[in-house]
Design a protein around this motif. Structure first.
Motif, PDB file in Angstrom:
ATOM      1  N   CYS A 111      -7.118   3.368   4.109  1.00 39.10           N
ATOM      2  CA  CYS A 111      -6.232   2.239   3.837  1.00 39.10           C
ATOM      3  C   CYS A 111      -5.754   2.261   2.389  1.00 39.10           C
ATOM      4  CB  CYS A 111      -6.953   0.921   4.111  1.00 39.10           C
ATOM      5  SG  CYS A 111      -5.986  -0.542   3.641  1.00 39.10           S
ATOM      6  N   CYS A 112      -4.441   2.222   2.221  1.00 38.90           N
ATOM      7  CA  CYS A 112      -3.832   1.945   0.923  1.00 38.90           C
ATOM      8  C   CYS A 112      -3.367   0.497   0.945  1.00 38.90           C
ATOM      9  CB  CYS A 112      -2.660   2.869   0.655  1.00 38.90           C
ATOM     10  SG  CYS A 112      -3.095   4.592   0.381  1.00 38.90           S
ATOM     11  N   LEU A 113      -3.964  -0.320   0.105  1.00 37.37           N
ATOM     12  CA  LEU A 113      -3.619  -1.739   0.069  1.00 37.37           C
ATOM     13  C   LEU A 113      -2.676  -1.971  -1.113  1.00 37.37           C
ATOM     14  CD1 LEU A 113      -4.000  -4.474   1.345  1.00 37.37           C
ATOM     15  CD2 LEU A 113      -6.156  -4.731   0.132  1.00 37.37           C
ATOM     16  N   PHE A 114      -1.394  -2.125  -0.786  1.00 43.41           N
ATOM     17  CA  PHE A 114      -0.357  -2.219  -1.803  1.00 43.41           C
ATOM     18  C   PHE A 114      -0.055  -3.658  -2.205  1.00 43.41           C
ATOM     19  CE2 PHE A 114       0.873   1.604   0.731  1.00 43.41           C
ATOM     20  CZ  PHE A 114       0.646   2.556  -0.258  1.00 43.41           C
ATOM     21  N   GLY A 115      -0.362  -4.584  -1.329  1.00 45.27           N
ATOM     22  CA  GLY A 115      -0.044  -5.987  -1.572  1.00 45.27           C
ATOM     23  C   GLY A 115      -1.099  -6.861  -0.929  1.00 45.27           C
ATOM     24  N   PRO A 116      -0.712  -8.028  -0.422  1.00 47.00           N
ATOM     25  CA  PRO A 116      -1.706  -8.905   0.191  1.00 47.00           C
ATOM     26  C   PRO A 116      -2.175  -8.409   1.549  1.00 47.00           C
ATOM     27  CG  PRO A 116       0.483  -9.854   0.405  1.00 47.00           C
ATOM     28  CD  PRO A 116       0.624  -8.644  -0.475  1.00 47.00           C
ATOM     29  N   SER A 117      -3.371  -8.831   1.895  1.00 39.51           N
ATOM     30  CA  SER A 117      -3.917  -8.651   3.246  1.00 39.51           C
ATOM     31  C   SER A 117      -4.630  -9.946   3.558  1.00 39.51           C
ATOM     32  CB  SER A 117      -4.882  -7.460   3.288  1.00 39.51           C
ATOM     33  OG  SER A 117      -5.339  -7.236   4.600  1.00 39.51           O
ATOM     34  N   ILE A 173      -8.197   1.689  -0.808  1.00 41.60           N
ATOM     35  CA  ILE A 173      -7.643   1.956  -2.137  1.00 41.60           C
ATOM     36  C   ILE A 173      -6.756   0.773  -2.495  1.00 41.60           C
ATOM     37  CG2 ILE A 173      -6.279   3.548  -3.533  1.00 41.60           C
ATOM     38  CD1 ILE A 173      -6.901   5.691  -1.332  1.00 41.60           C
ATOM     39  N   MET A 174      -7.035   0.097  -3.608  1.00 42.94           N
ATOM     40  CA  MET A 174      -6.324  -1.130  -3.961  1.00 42.94           C
ATOM     41  C   MET A 174      -5.514  -0.936  -5.237  1.00 42.94           C
ATOM     42  SD  MET A 174      -9.232  -4.026  -3.060  1.00 42.94           S
ATOM     43  CE  MET A 174      -8.025  -5.352  -2.874  1.00 42.94           C
ATOM     44  N   VAL A 175      -4.260  -1.385  -5.204  1.00 39.93           N
ATOM     45  CA  VAL A 175      -3.371  -1.291  -6.361  1.00 39.93           C
ATOM     46  C   VAL A 175      -3.580  -2.511  -7.246  1.00 39.93           C
ATOM     47  CG1 VAL A 175      -0.992  -1.148  -7.159  1.00 39.93           C
ATOM     48  CG2 VAL A 175      -1.678   0.044  -5.058  1.00 39.93           C
ATOM     49  N   GLU A 176      -4.015  -2.253  -8.460  1.00 43.48           N
ATOM     50  CA  GLU A 176      -4.315  -3.367  -9.367  1.00 43.48           C
ATOM     51  C   GLU A 176      -3.050  -4.164  -9.675  1.00 43.48           C
ATOM     52  OE1 GLU A 176      -7.131  -4.361 -13.146  1.00 43.48           O
ATOM     53  OE2 GLU A 176      -6.366  -2.305 -13.001  1.00 43.48           O
ATOM     54  N   GLY A 177      -3.208  -5.491  -9.639  1.00 44.15           N
ATOM     55  CA  GLY A 177      -2.086  -6.377  -9.943  1.00 44.15           C
ATOM     56  C   GLY A 177      -1.262  -6.772  -8.743  1.00 44.15           C
ATOM     57  N   ASN A 178      -1.313  -5.971  -7.665  1.00 41.24           N
ATOM     58  CA  ASN A 178      -0.536  -6.275  -6.458  1.00 41.24           C
ATOM     59  C   ASN A 178      -1.410  -6.521  -5.240  1.00 41.24           C
ATOM     60  OD1 ASN A 178       2.039  -6.187  -7.568  1.00 41.24           O
ATOM     61  ND2 ASN A 178       2.258  -3.985  -7.269  1.00 41.24           N
ATOM     62  N   ALA A 179      -2.443  -5.717  -5.056  1.00 46.05           N
ATOM     63  CA  ALA A 179      -3.272  -5.807  -3.854  1.00 46.05           C
ATOM     64  C   ALA A 179      -4.197  -7.018  -3.918  1.00 46.05           C
ATOM     65  CB  ALA A 179      -4.093  -4.534  -3.691  1.00 46.05           C
ATOM     66  N   SER A 180      -4.411  -7.607  -2.744  1.00 45.01           N
ATOM     67  CA  SER A 180      -5.364  -8.714  -2.635  1.00 45.01           C
ATOM     68  C   SER A 180      -5.847  -8.820  -1.198  1.00 45.01           C
ATOM     69  CB  SER A 180      -4.735 -10.047  -3.073  1.00 45.01           C
ATOM     70  OG  SER A 180      -3.618 -10.371  -2.259  1.00 45.01           O
ATOM     71  N   MET A 181      -7.048  -9.343  -1.041  1.00 41.98           N
ATOM     72  CA  MET A 181      -7.626  -9.602   0.286  1.00 41.98           C
ATOM     73  C   MET A 181      -8.292 -10.960   0.249  1.00 41.98           C
ATOM     74  SD  MET A 181      -9.473  -5.933   1.073  1.00 41.98           S
ATOM     75  CE  MET A 181     -10.056  -6.425   2.701  1.00 41.98           C
ATOM     76  N   TYR A 182      -8.023 -11.759   1.243  1.00 40.27           N
ATOM     77  CA  TYR A 182      -8.661 -13.075   1.299  1.00 40.27           C
ATOM     78  C   TYR A 182      -8.506 -13.651   2.694  1.00 40.27           C
ATOM     79  CZ  TYR A 182      -3.736 -14.197   0.413  1.00 40.27           C
ATOM     80  OH  TYR A 182      -2.370 -14.258   0.466  1.00 40.27           O
ATOM     81  N   LEU A 221     -11.576   2.031  -4.327  1.00 43.13           N
ATOM     82  CA  LEU A 221     -10.934   2.656  -5.473  1.00 43.13           C
ATOM     83  C   LEU A 221      -9.855   1.732  -6.020  1.00 43.13           C
ATOM     84  CD1 LEU A 221     -10.457   6.290  -4.089  1.00 43.13           C
ATOM     85  CD2 LEU A 221     -12.198   5.536  -5.711  1.00 43.13           C
ATOM     86  N   LEU A 222      -9.788   1.626  -7.333  1.00 39.27           N
ATOM     87  CA  LEU A 222      -8.783   0.815  -8.003  1.00 39.27           C
ATOM     88  C   LEU A 222      -7.776   1.755  -8.656  1.00 39.27           C
ATOM     89  CD1 LEU A 222      -8.132  -2.188  -8.786  1.00 39.27           C
ATOM     90  CD2 LEU A 222      -9.337  -1.729 -10.936  1.00 39.27           C
TER      91      LEU A 222
END
Length: 548
Positions: A196-202, A217-226, A261-262
């Protein structure tokens, strides 16, 4: 096994088309008609062309927002993932009769990654913030079904605000609703890699899609999970919190451990996804990829490991001396760093490494490090990746705080993973291996293919200082003369150390080999070669019931 390369060639640049049918970005059929054309066919072509072009590029306003966020358009992301000209898309015309929902907000299809077929499921955040409708869900379900049928790896490109509440009856509760996605992900787990590449919200229930994959893999500043947004948290539980603090990329990669990974941007995320995939087989049935052998960047010497167990050192120095040059791919480097996990290559072949790092918290095992190790061991076992444990561990953490946090059940989870793994496993005692730490690091009692010790190794229930204090505390306290007391303590420590002497442990067959560090890589390479054909069976039963 053929030698392949980790470097891809002929990749698309940003903005290029990733489709085999439309390298120019134009519809794959003629548009318009001549004097002999059927008006109905012409009309169909024109409408399809309009629908096709609607998802070819982002609208100007949406593109400006992507640019402001430092994001790539969904098709640019896919172009970076797949080999040029290999992508075949499914259901591009989903919801084509609706206004403003090109492809219904998700791009699905297959292509090759360094020549290996894979499936992509990619949210389009320019379409209703990447939210799910009924056809979005159906496309994702069909893609996962294809992955199950053909045993193809899945790359999840997640950038979605969650479900469209207006479509909830059509996409949420039914047999082919959103729940089916999670069901299929669980069925895929251990069968094929899911990355998984997490580019924005999930958001909300959609946050579980990344959590069921092998790597996030999470993109700092854009990716989020909640599961609930900050606004919802304030409304329901009265908590005021920022999105970054509650579900941001850095928080998940350092505190919760949900992220692995960040990274800094979309391009780096995709590069890391491709690199990670290069260590894995395409499915549980296929062989691991093989690469040209290389020597380590800095060879191990007998001086690499400090002889005094109280002197911290970075275990990465040992790892880098074992694996091929710059081939170590660390997972969860920011989470529970007292334990290091990741893939490396030894003579071109993938191995998994689990190592204690005395530079961080003395290398003591905590609840988080135990969880981190257990899941990595399960992953390696699923994909037939041999495991090398590098033990320099004083044991599990003690105290009321960790007991309340369930250190026993978390530790049991790690020991359970070590016990049930059927891939070749090698326990290397680098320095200390005390108490249950020896067990958690694949010690002799767990049937490793070999237990190898460096001359710096020590194996015992506990360290000599703690042991003497535990056994003779009352007697030590009763000795009034300070010099006599110190002499007694030193004598008892010496006696304890003689009892667990390294030569004695080898003589009693606790250890299979004692070797200098500069010979360790060659020893492991030979043993890895011989262990390839070992029988893989743990126990006959329906399944185990691991601690949680």
């Amino acid at each position: 096994m053929p030698v392949t390369s980790t470097t891809s060639s002929g990749k698309h640049g940003a903005g290029s088309s990733a489709s085999t049918s439309d390298p120019s970005g134009q519809p794959p059929f003629a548009v318009g008609g001549d004097s002999g054309s059927d008006p109905k066919v012409t009309d169909v072509r024109e409408r399809l062309a309009a629908a096709y072009q609607a998802s070819a590029t982002a609208p100007a306003k949406a593109q400006a927002k992507l640019d402001d966020q430092g994001k790539l358009y969904v098709r640019e992301r896919i172009a970076l993932l797949f080999d040029e000209g290999s992508f075949v898309e499914d259901a591009r015309y989903a919801n084509a009769t609706a206004t403003g929902l090109p492809a219904d907000g998700v791009v699905t299809g297959r292509g090759t990654v360094d020549g290996r077929p894979a499936i992509v499921i990619a949210n389009d955040p320019t379409v209703k913030a990447g939210s799910w409708g009924a056809r979005t869900v159906e496309k994702i379900v069909r893609a996962t079904e294809m992955a199950l049928r053909e045993e193809l790896p899945v790359f999840w490109f997640v950038d979605s605000a969650g479900a469209r509440i207006t479509d909830q009856v059509e996409m949420f509760p039914g047999r082919r609703g959103a729940g089916r996605i999670f069901h299929n992900q669980v069925a895929l787990s251990g069968k094929v890699p899911q990355i998984c590449c997490l580019f924005g919200p999930s958001a909300a229930g959609g946050a579980y899609i990344p959590s069921f994959t092998d790597l996030i893999i999470m993109v700092e500043g854009n990716a989020s999970m909640y599961l609930g947004s900050p606004r919802m948290a304030e409304m329901v539980v009265g908590e005021k919190v920022s999105l970054e603090d509650m579900g941001g990329a850095r928080m998940h990669c350092t505190v919760s451990g949900v992220g692995d990974l960040l990274v800094g941007d979309d391009t780096e995320a995709i590069e890391m996804a491709r690199l990670y995939f290069s260590y894995l087989p395409s499915s549980w049935r296929t062989d691991l990829p093989s690469y040209a052998p290389e020597e380590p960047s800095v060879p191990l010497t007998r001086h690499t490991v400090p002889e005094r167990e109280s002197q911290p050192f970075d275990i990465h120095e040992v790892i880098d001396g074992l694996v091929d040059d710059e081939s170590f791919f660390e997972i969860k480097p920011l989470f529970a760093p007292e334990l290091v996990i990741g893939f490396g290559r030894m003579s071109g072949e993938t191995v998994g490494i689990v190592a204690n790092n005395s530079m961080v918290k003395g290398g003591v095992l905590f609840t988080d490090s135990a969880d981190k190790a257990a899941r990595f061991i399960w992953l390696c076992d699923a994909y037939s990746i041999p495991l090398i444990y590098l033990a320099d561990v004083p044991g599990f953490m003690i105290g009321s705080e960790v007991e309340r946090g369930g250190i026993i059940r978390h530790g049991a989870k790690m020991v359970s993973a070590v016990s049930s793994a059927t891939v070749p496993q090698f326990c290397v005692i680098v320095r200390k291996a005390y108490g249950a730490g020896l067990y958690a690091m694949g010690g002799p009692g767990f049937g490793p293919d070999a237990t190898i010790a460096l001359p710096t190794a020590r194996i015992a229930v506990m360290g000599p200082e703690a042991a003497v204090n535990a056994v003779y505390a009352n007697k030590i306290a009763a000795i009034e003369d300070a010099g006599e007391r110190e002499q007694f303590v030193q004598d008892m420590r010496r006696e304890y150390e003689e009892d667990v002497d390294l030569e004695r442990l080898a003589a009693d067959l606790v250890l299979d080999q004692i070797i200098e560090a500069d010979a360790l890589r060659a020893e492991l390479l030979l043993r890895l070669r011989y262990a390839k054909t070992r029988e893989r069976h743990f126990a006959t039963k329906r399944r185990d019931i691991p601690p949680v």
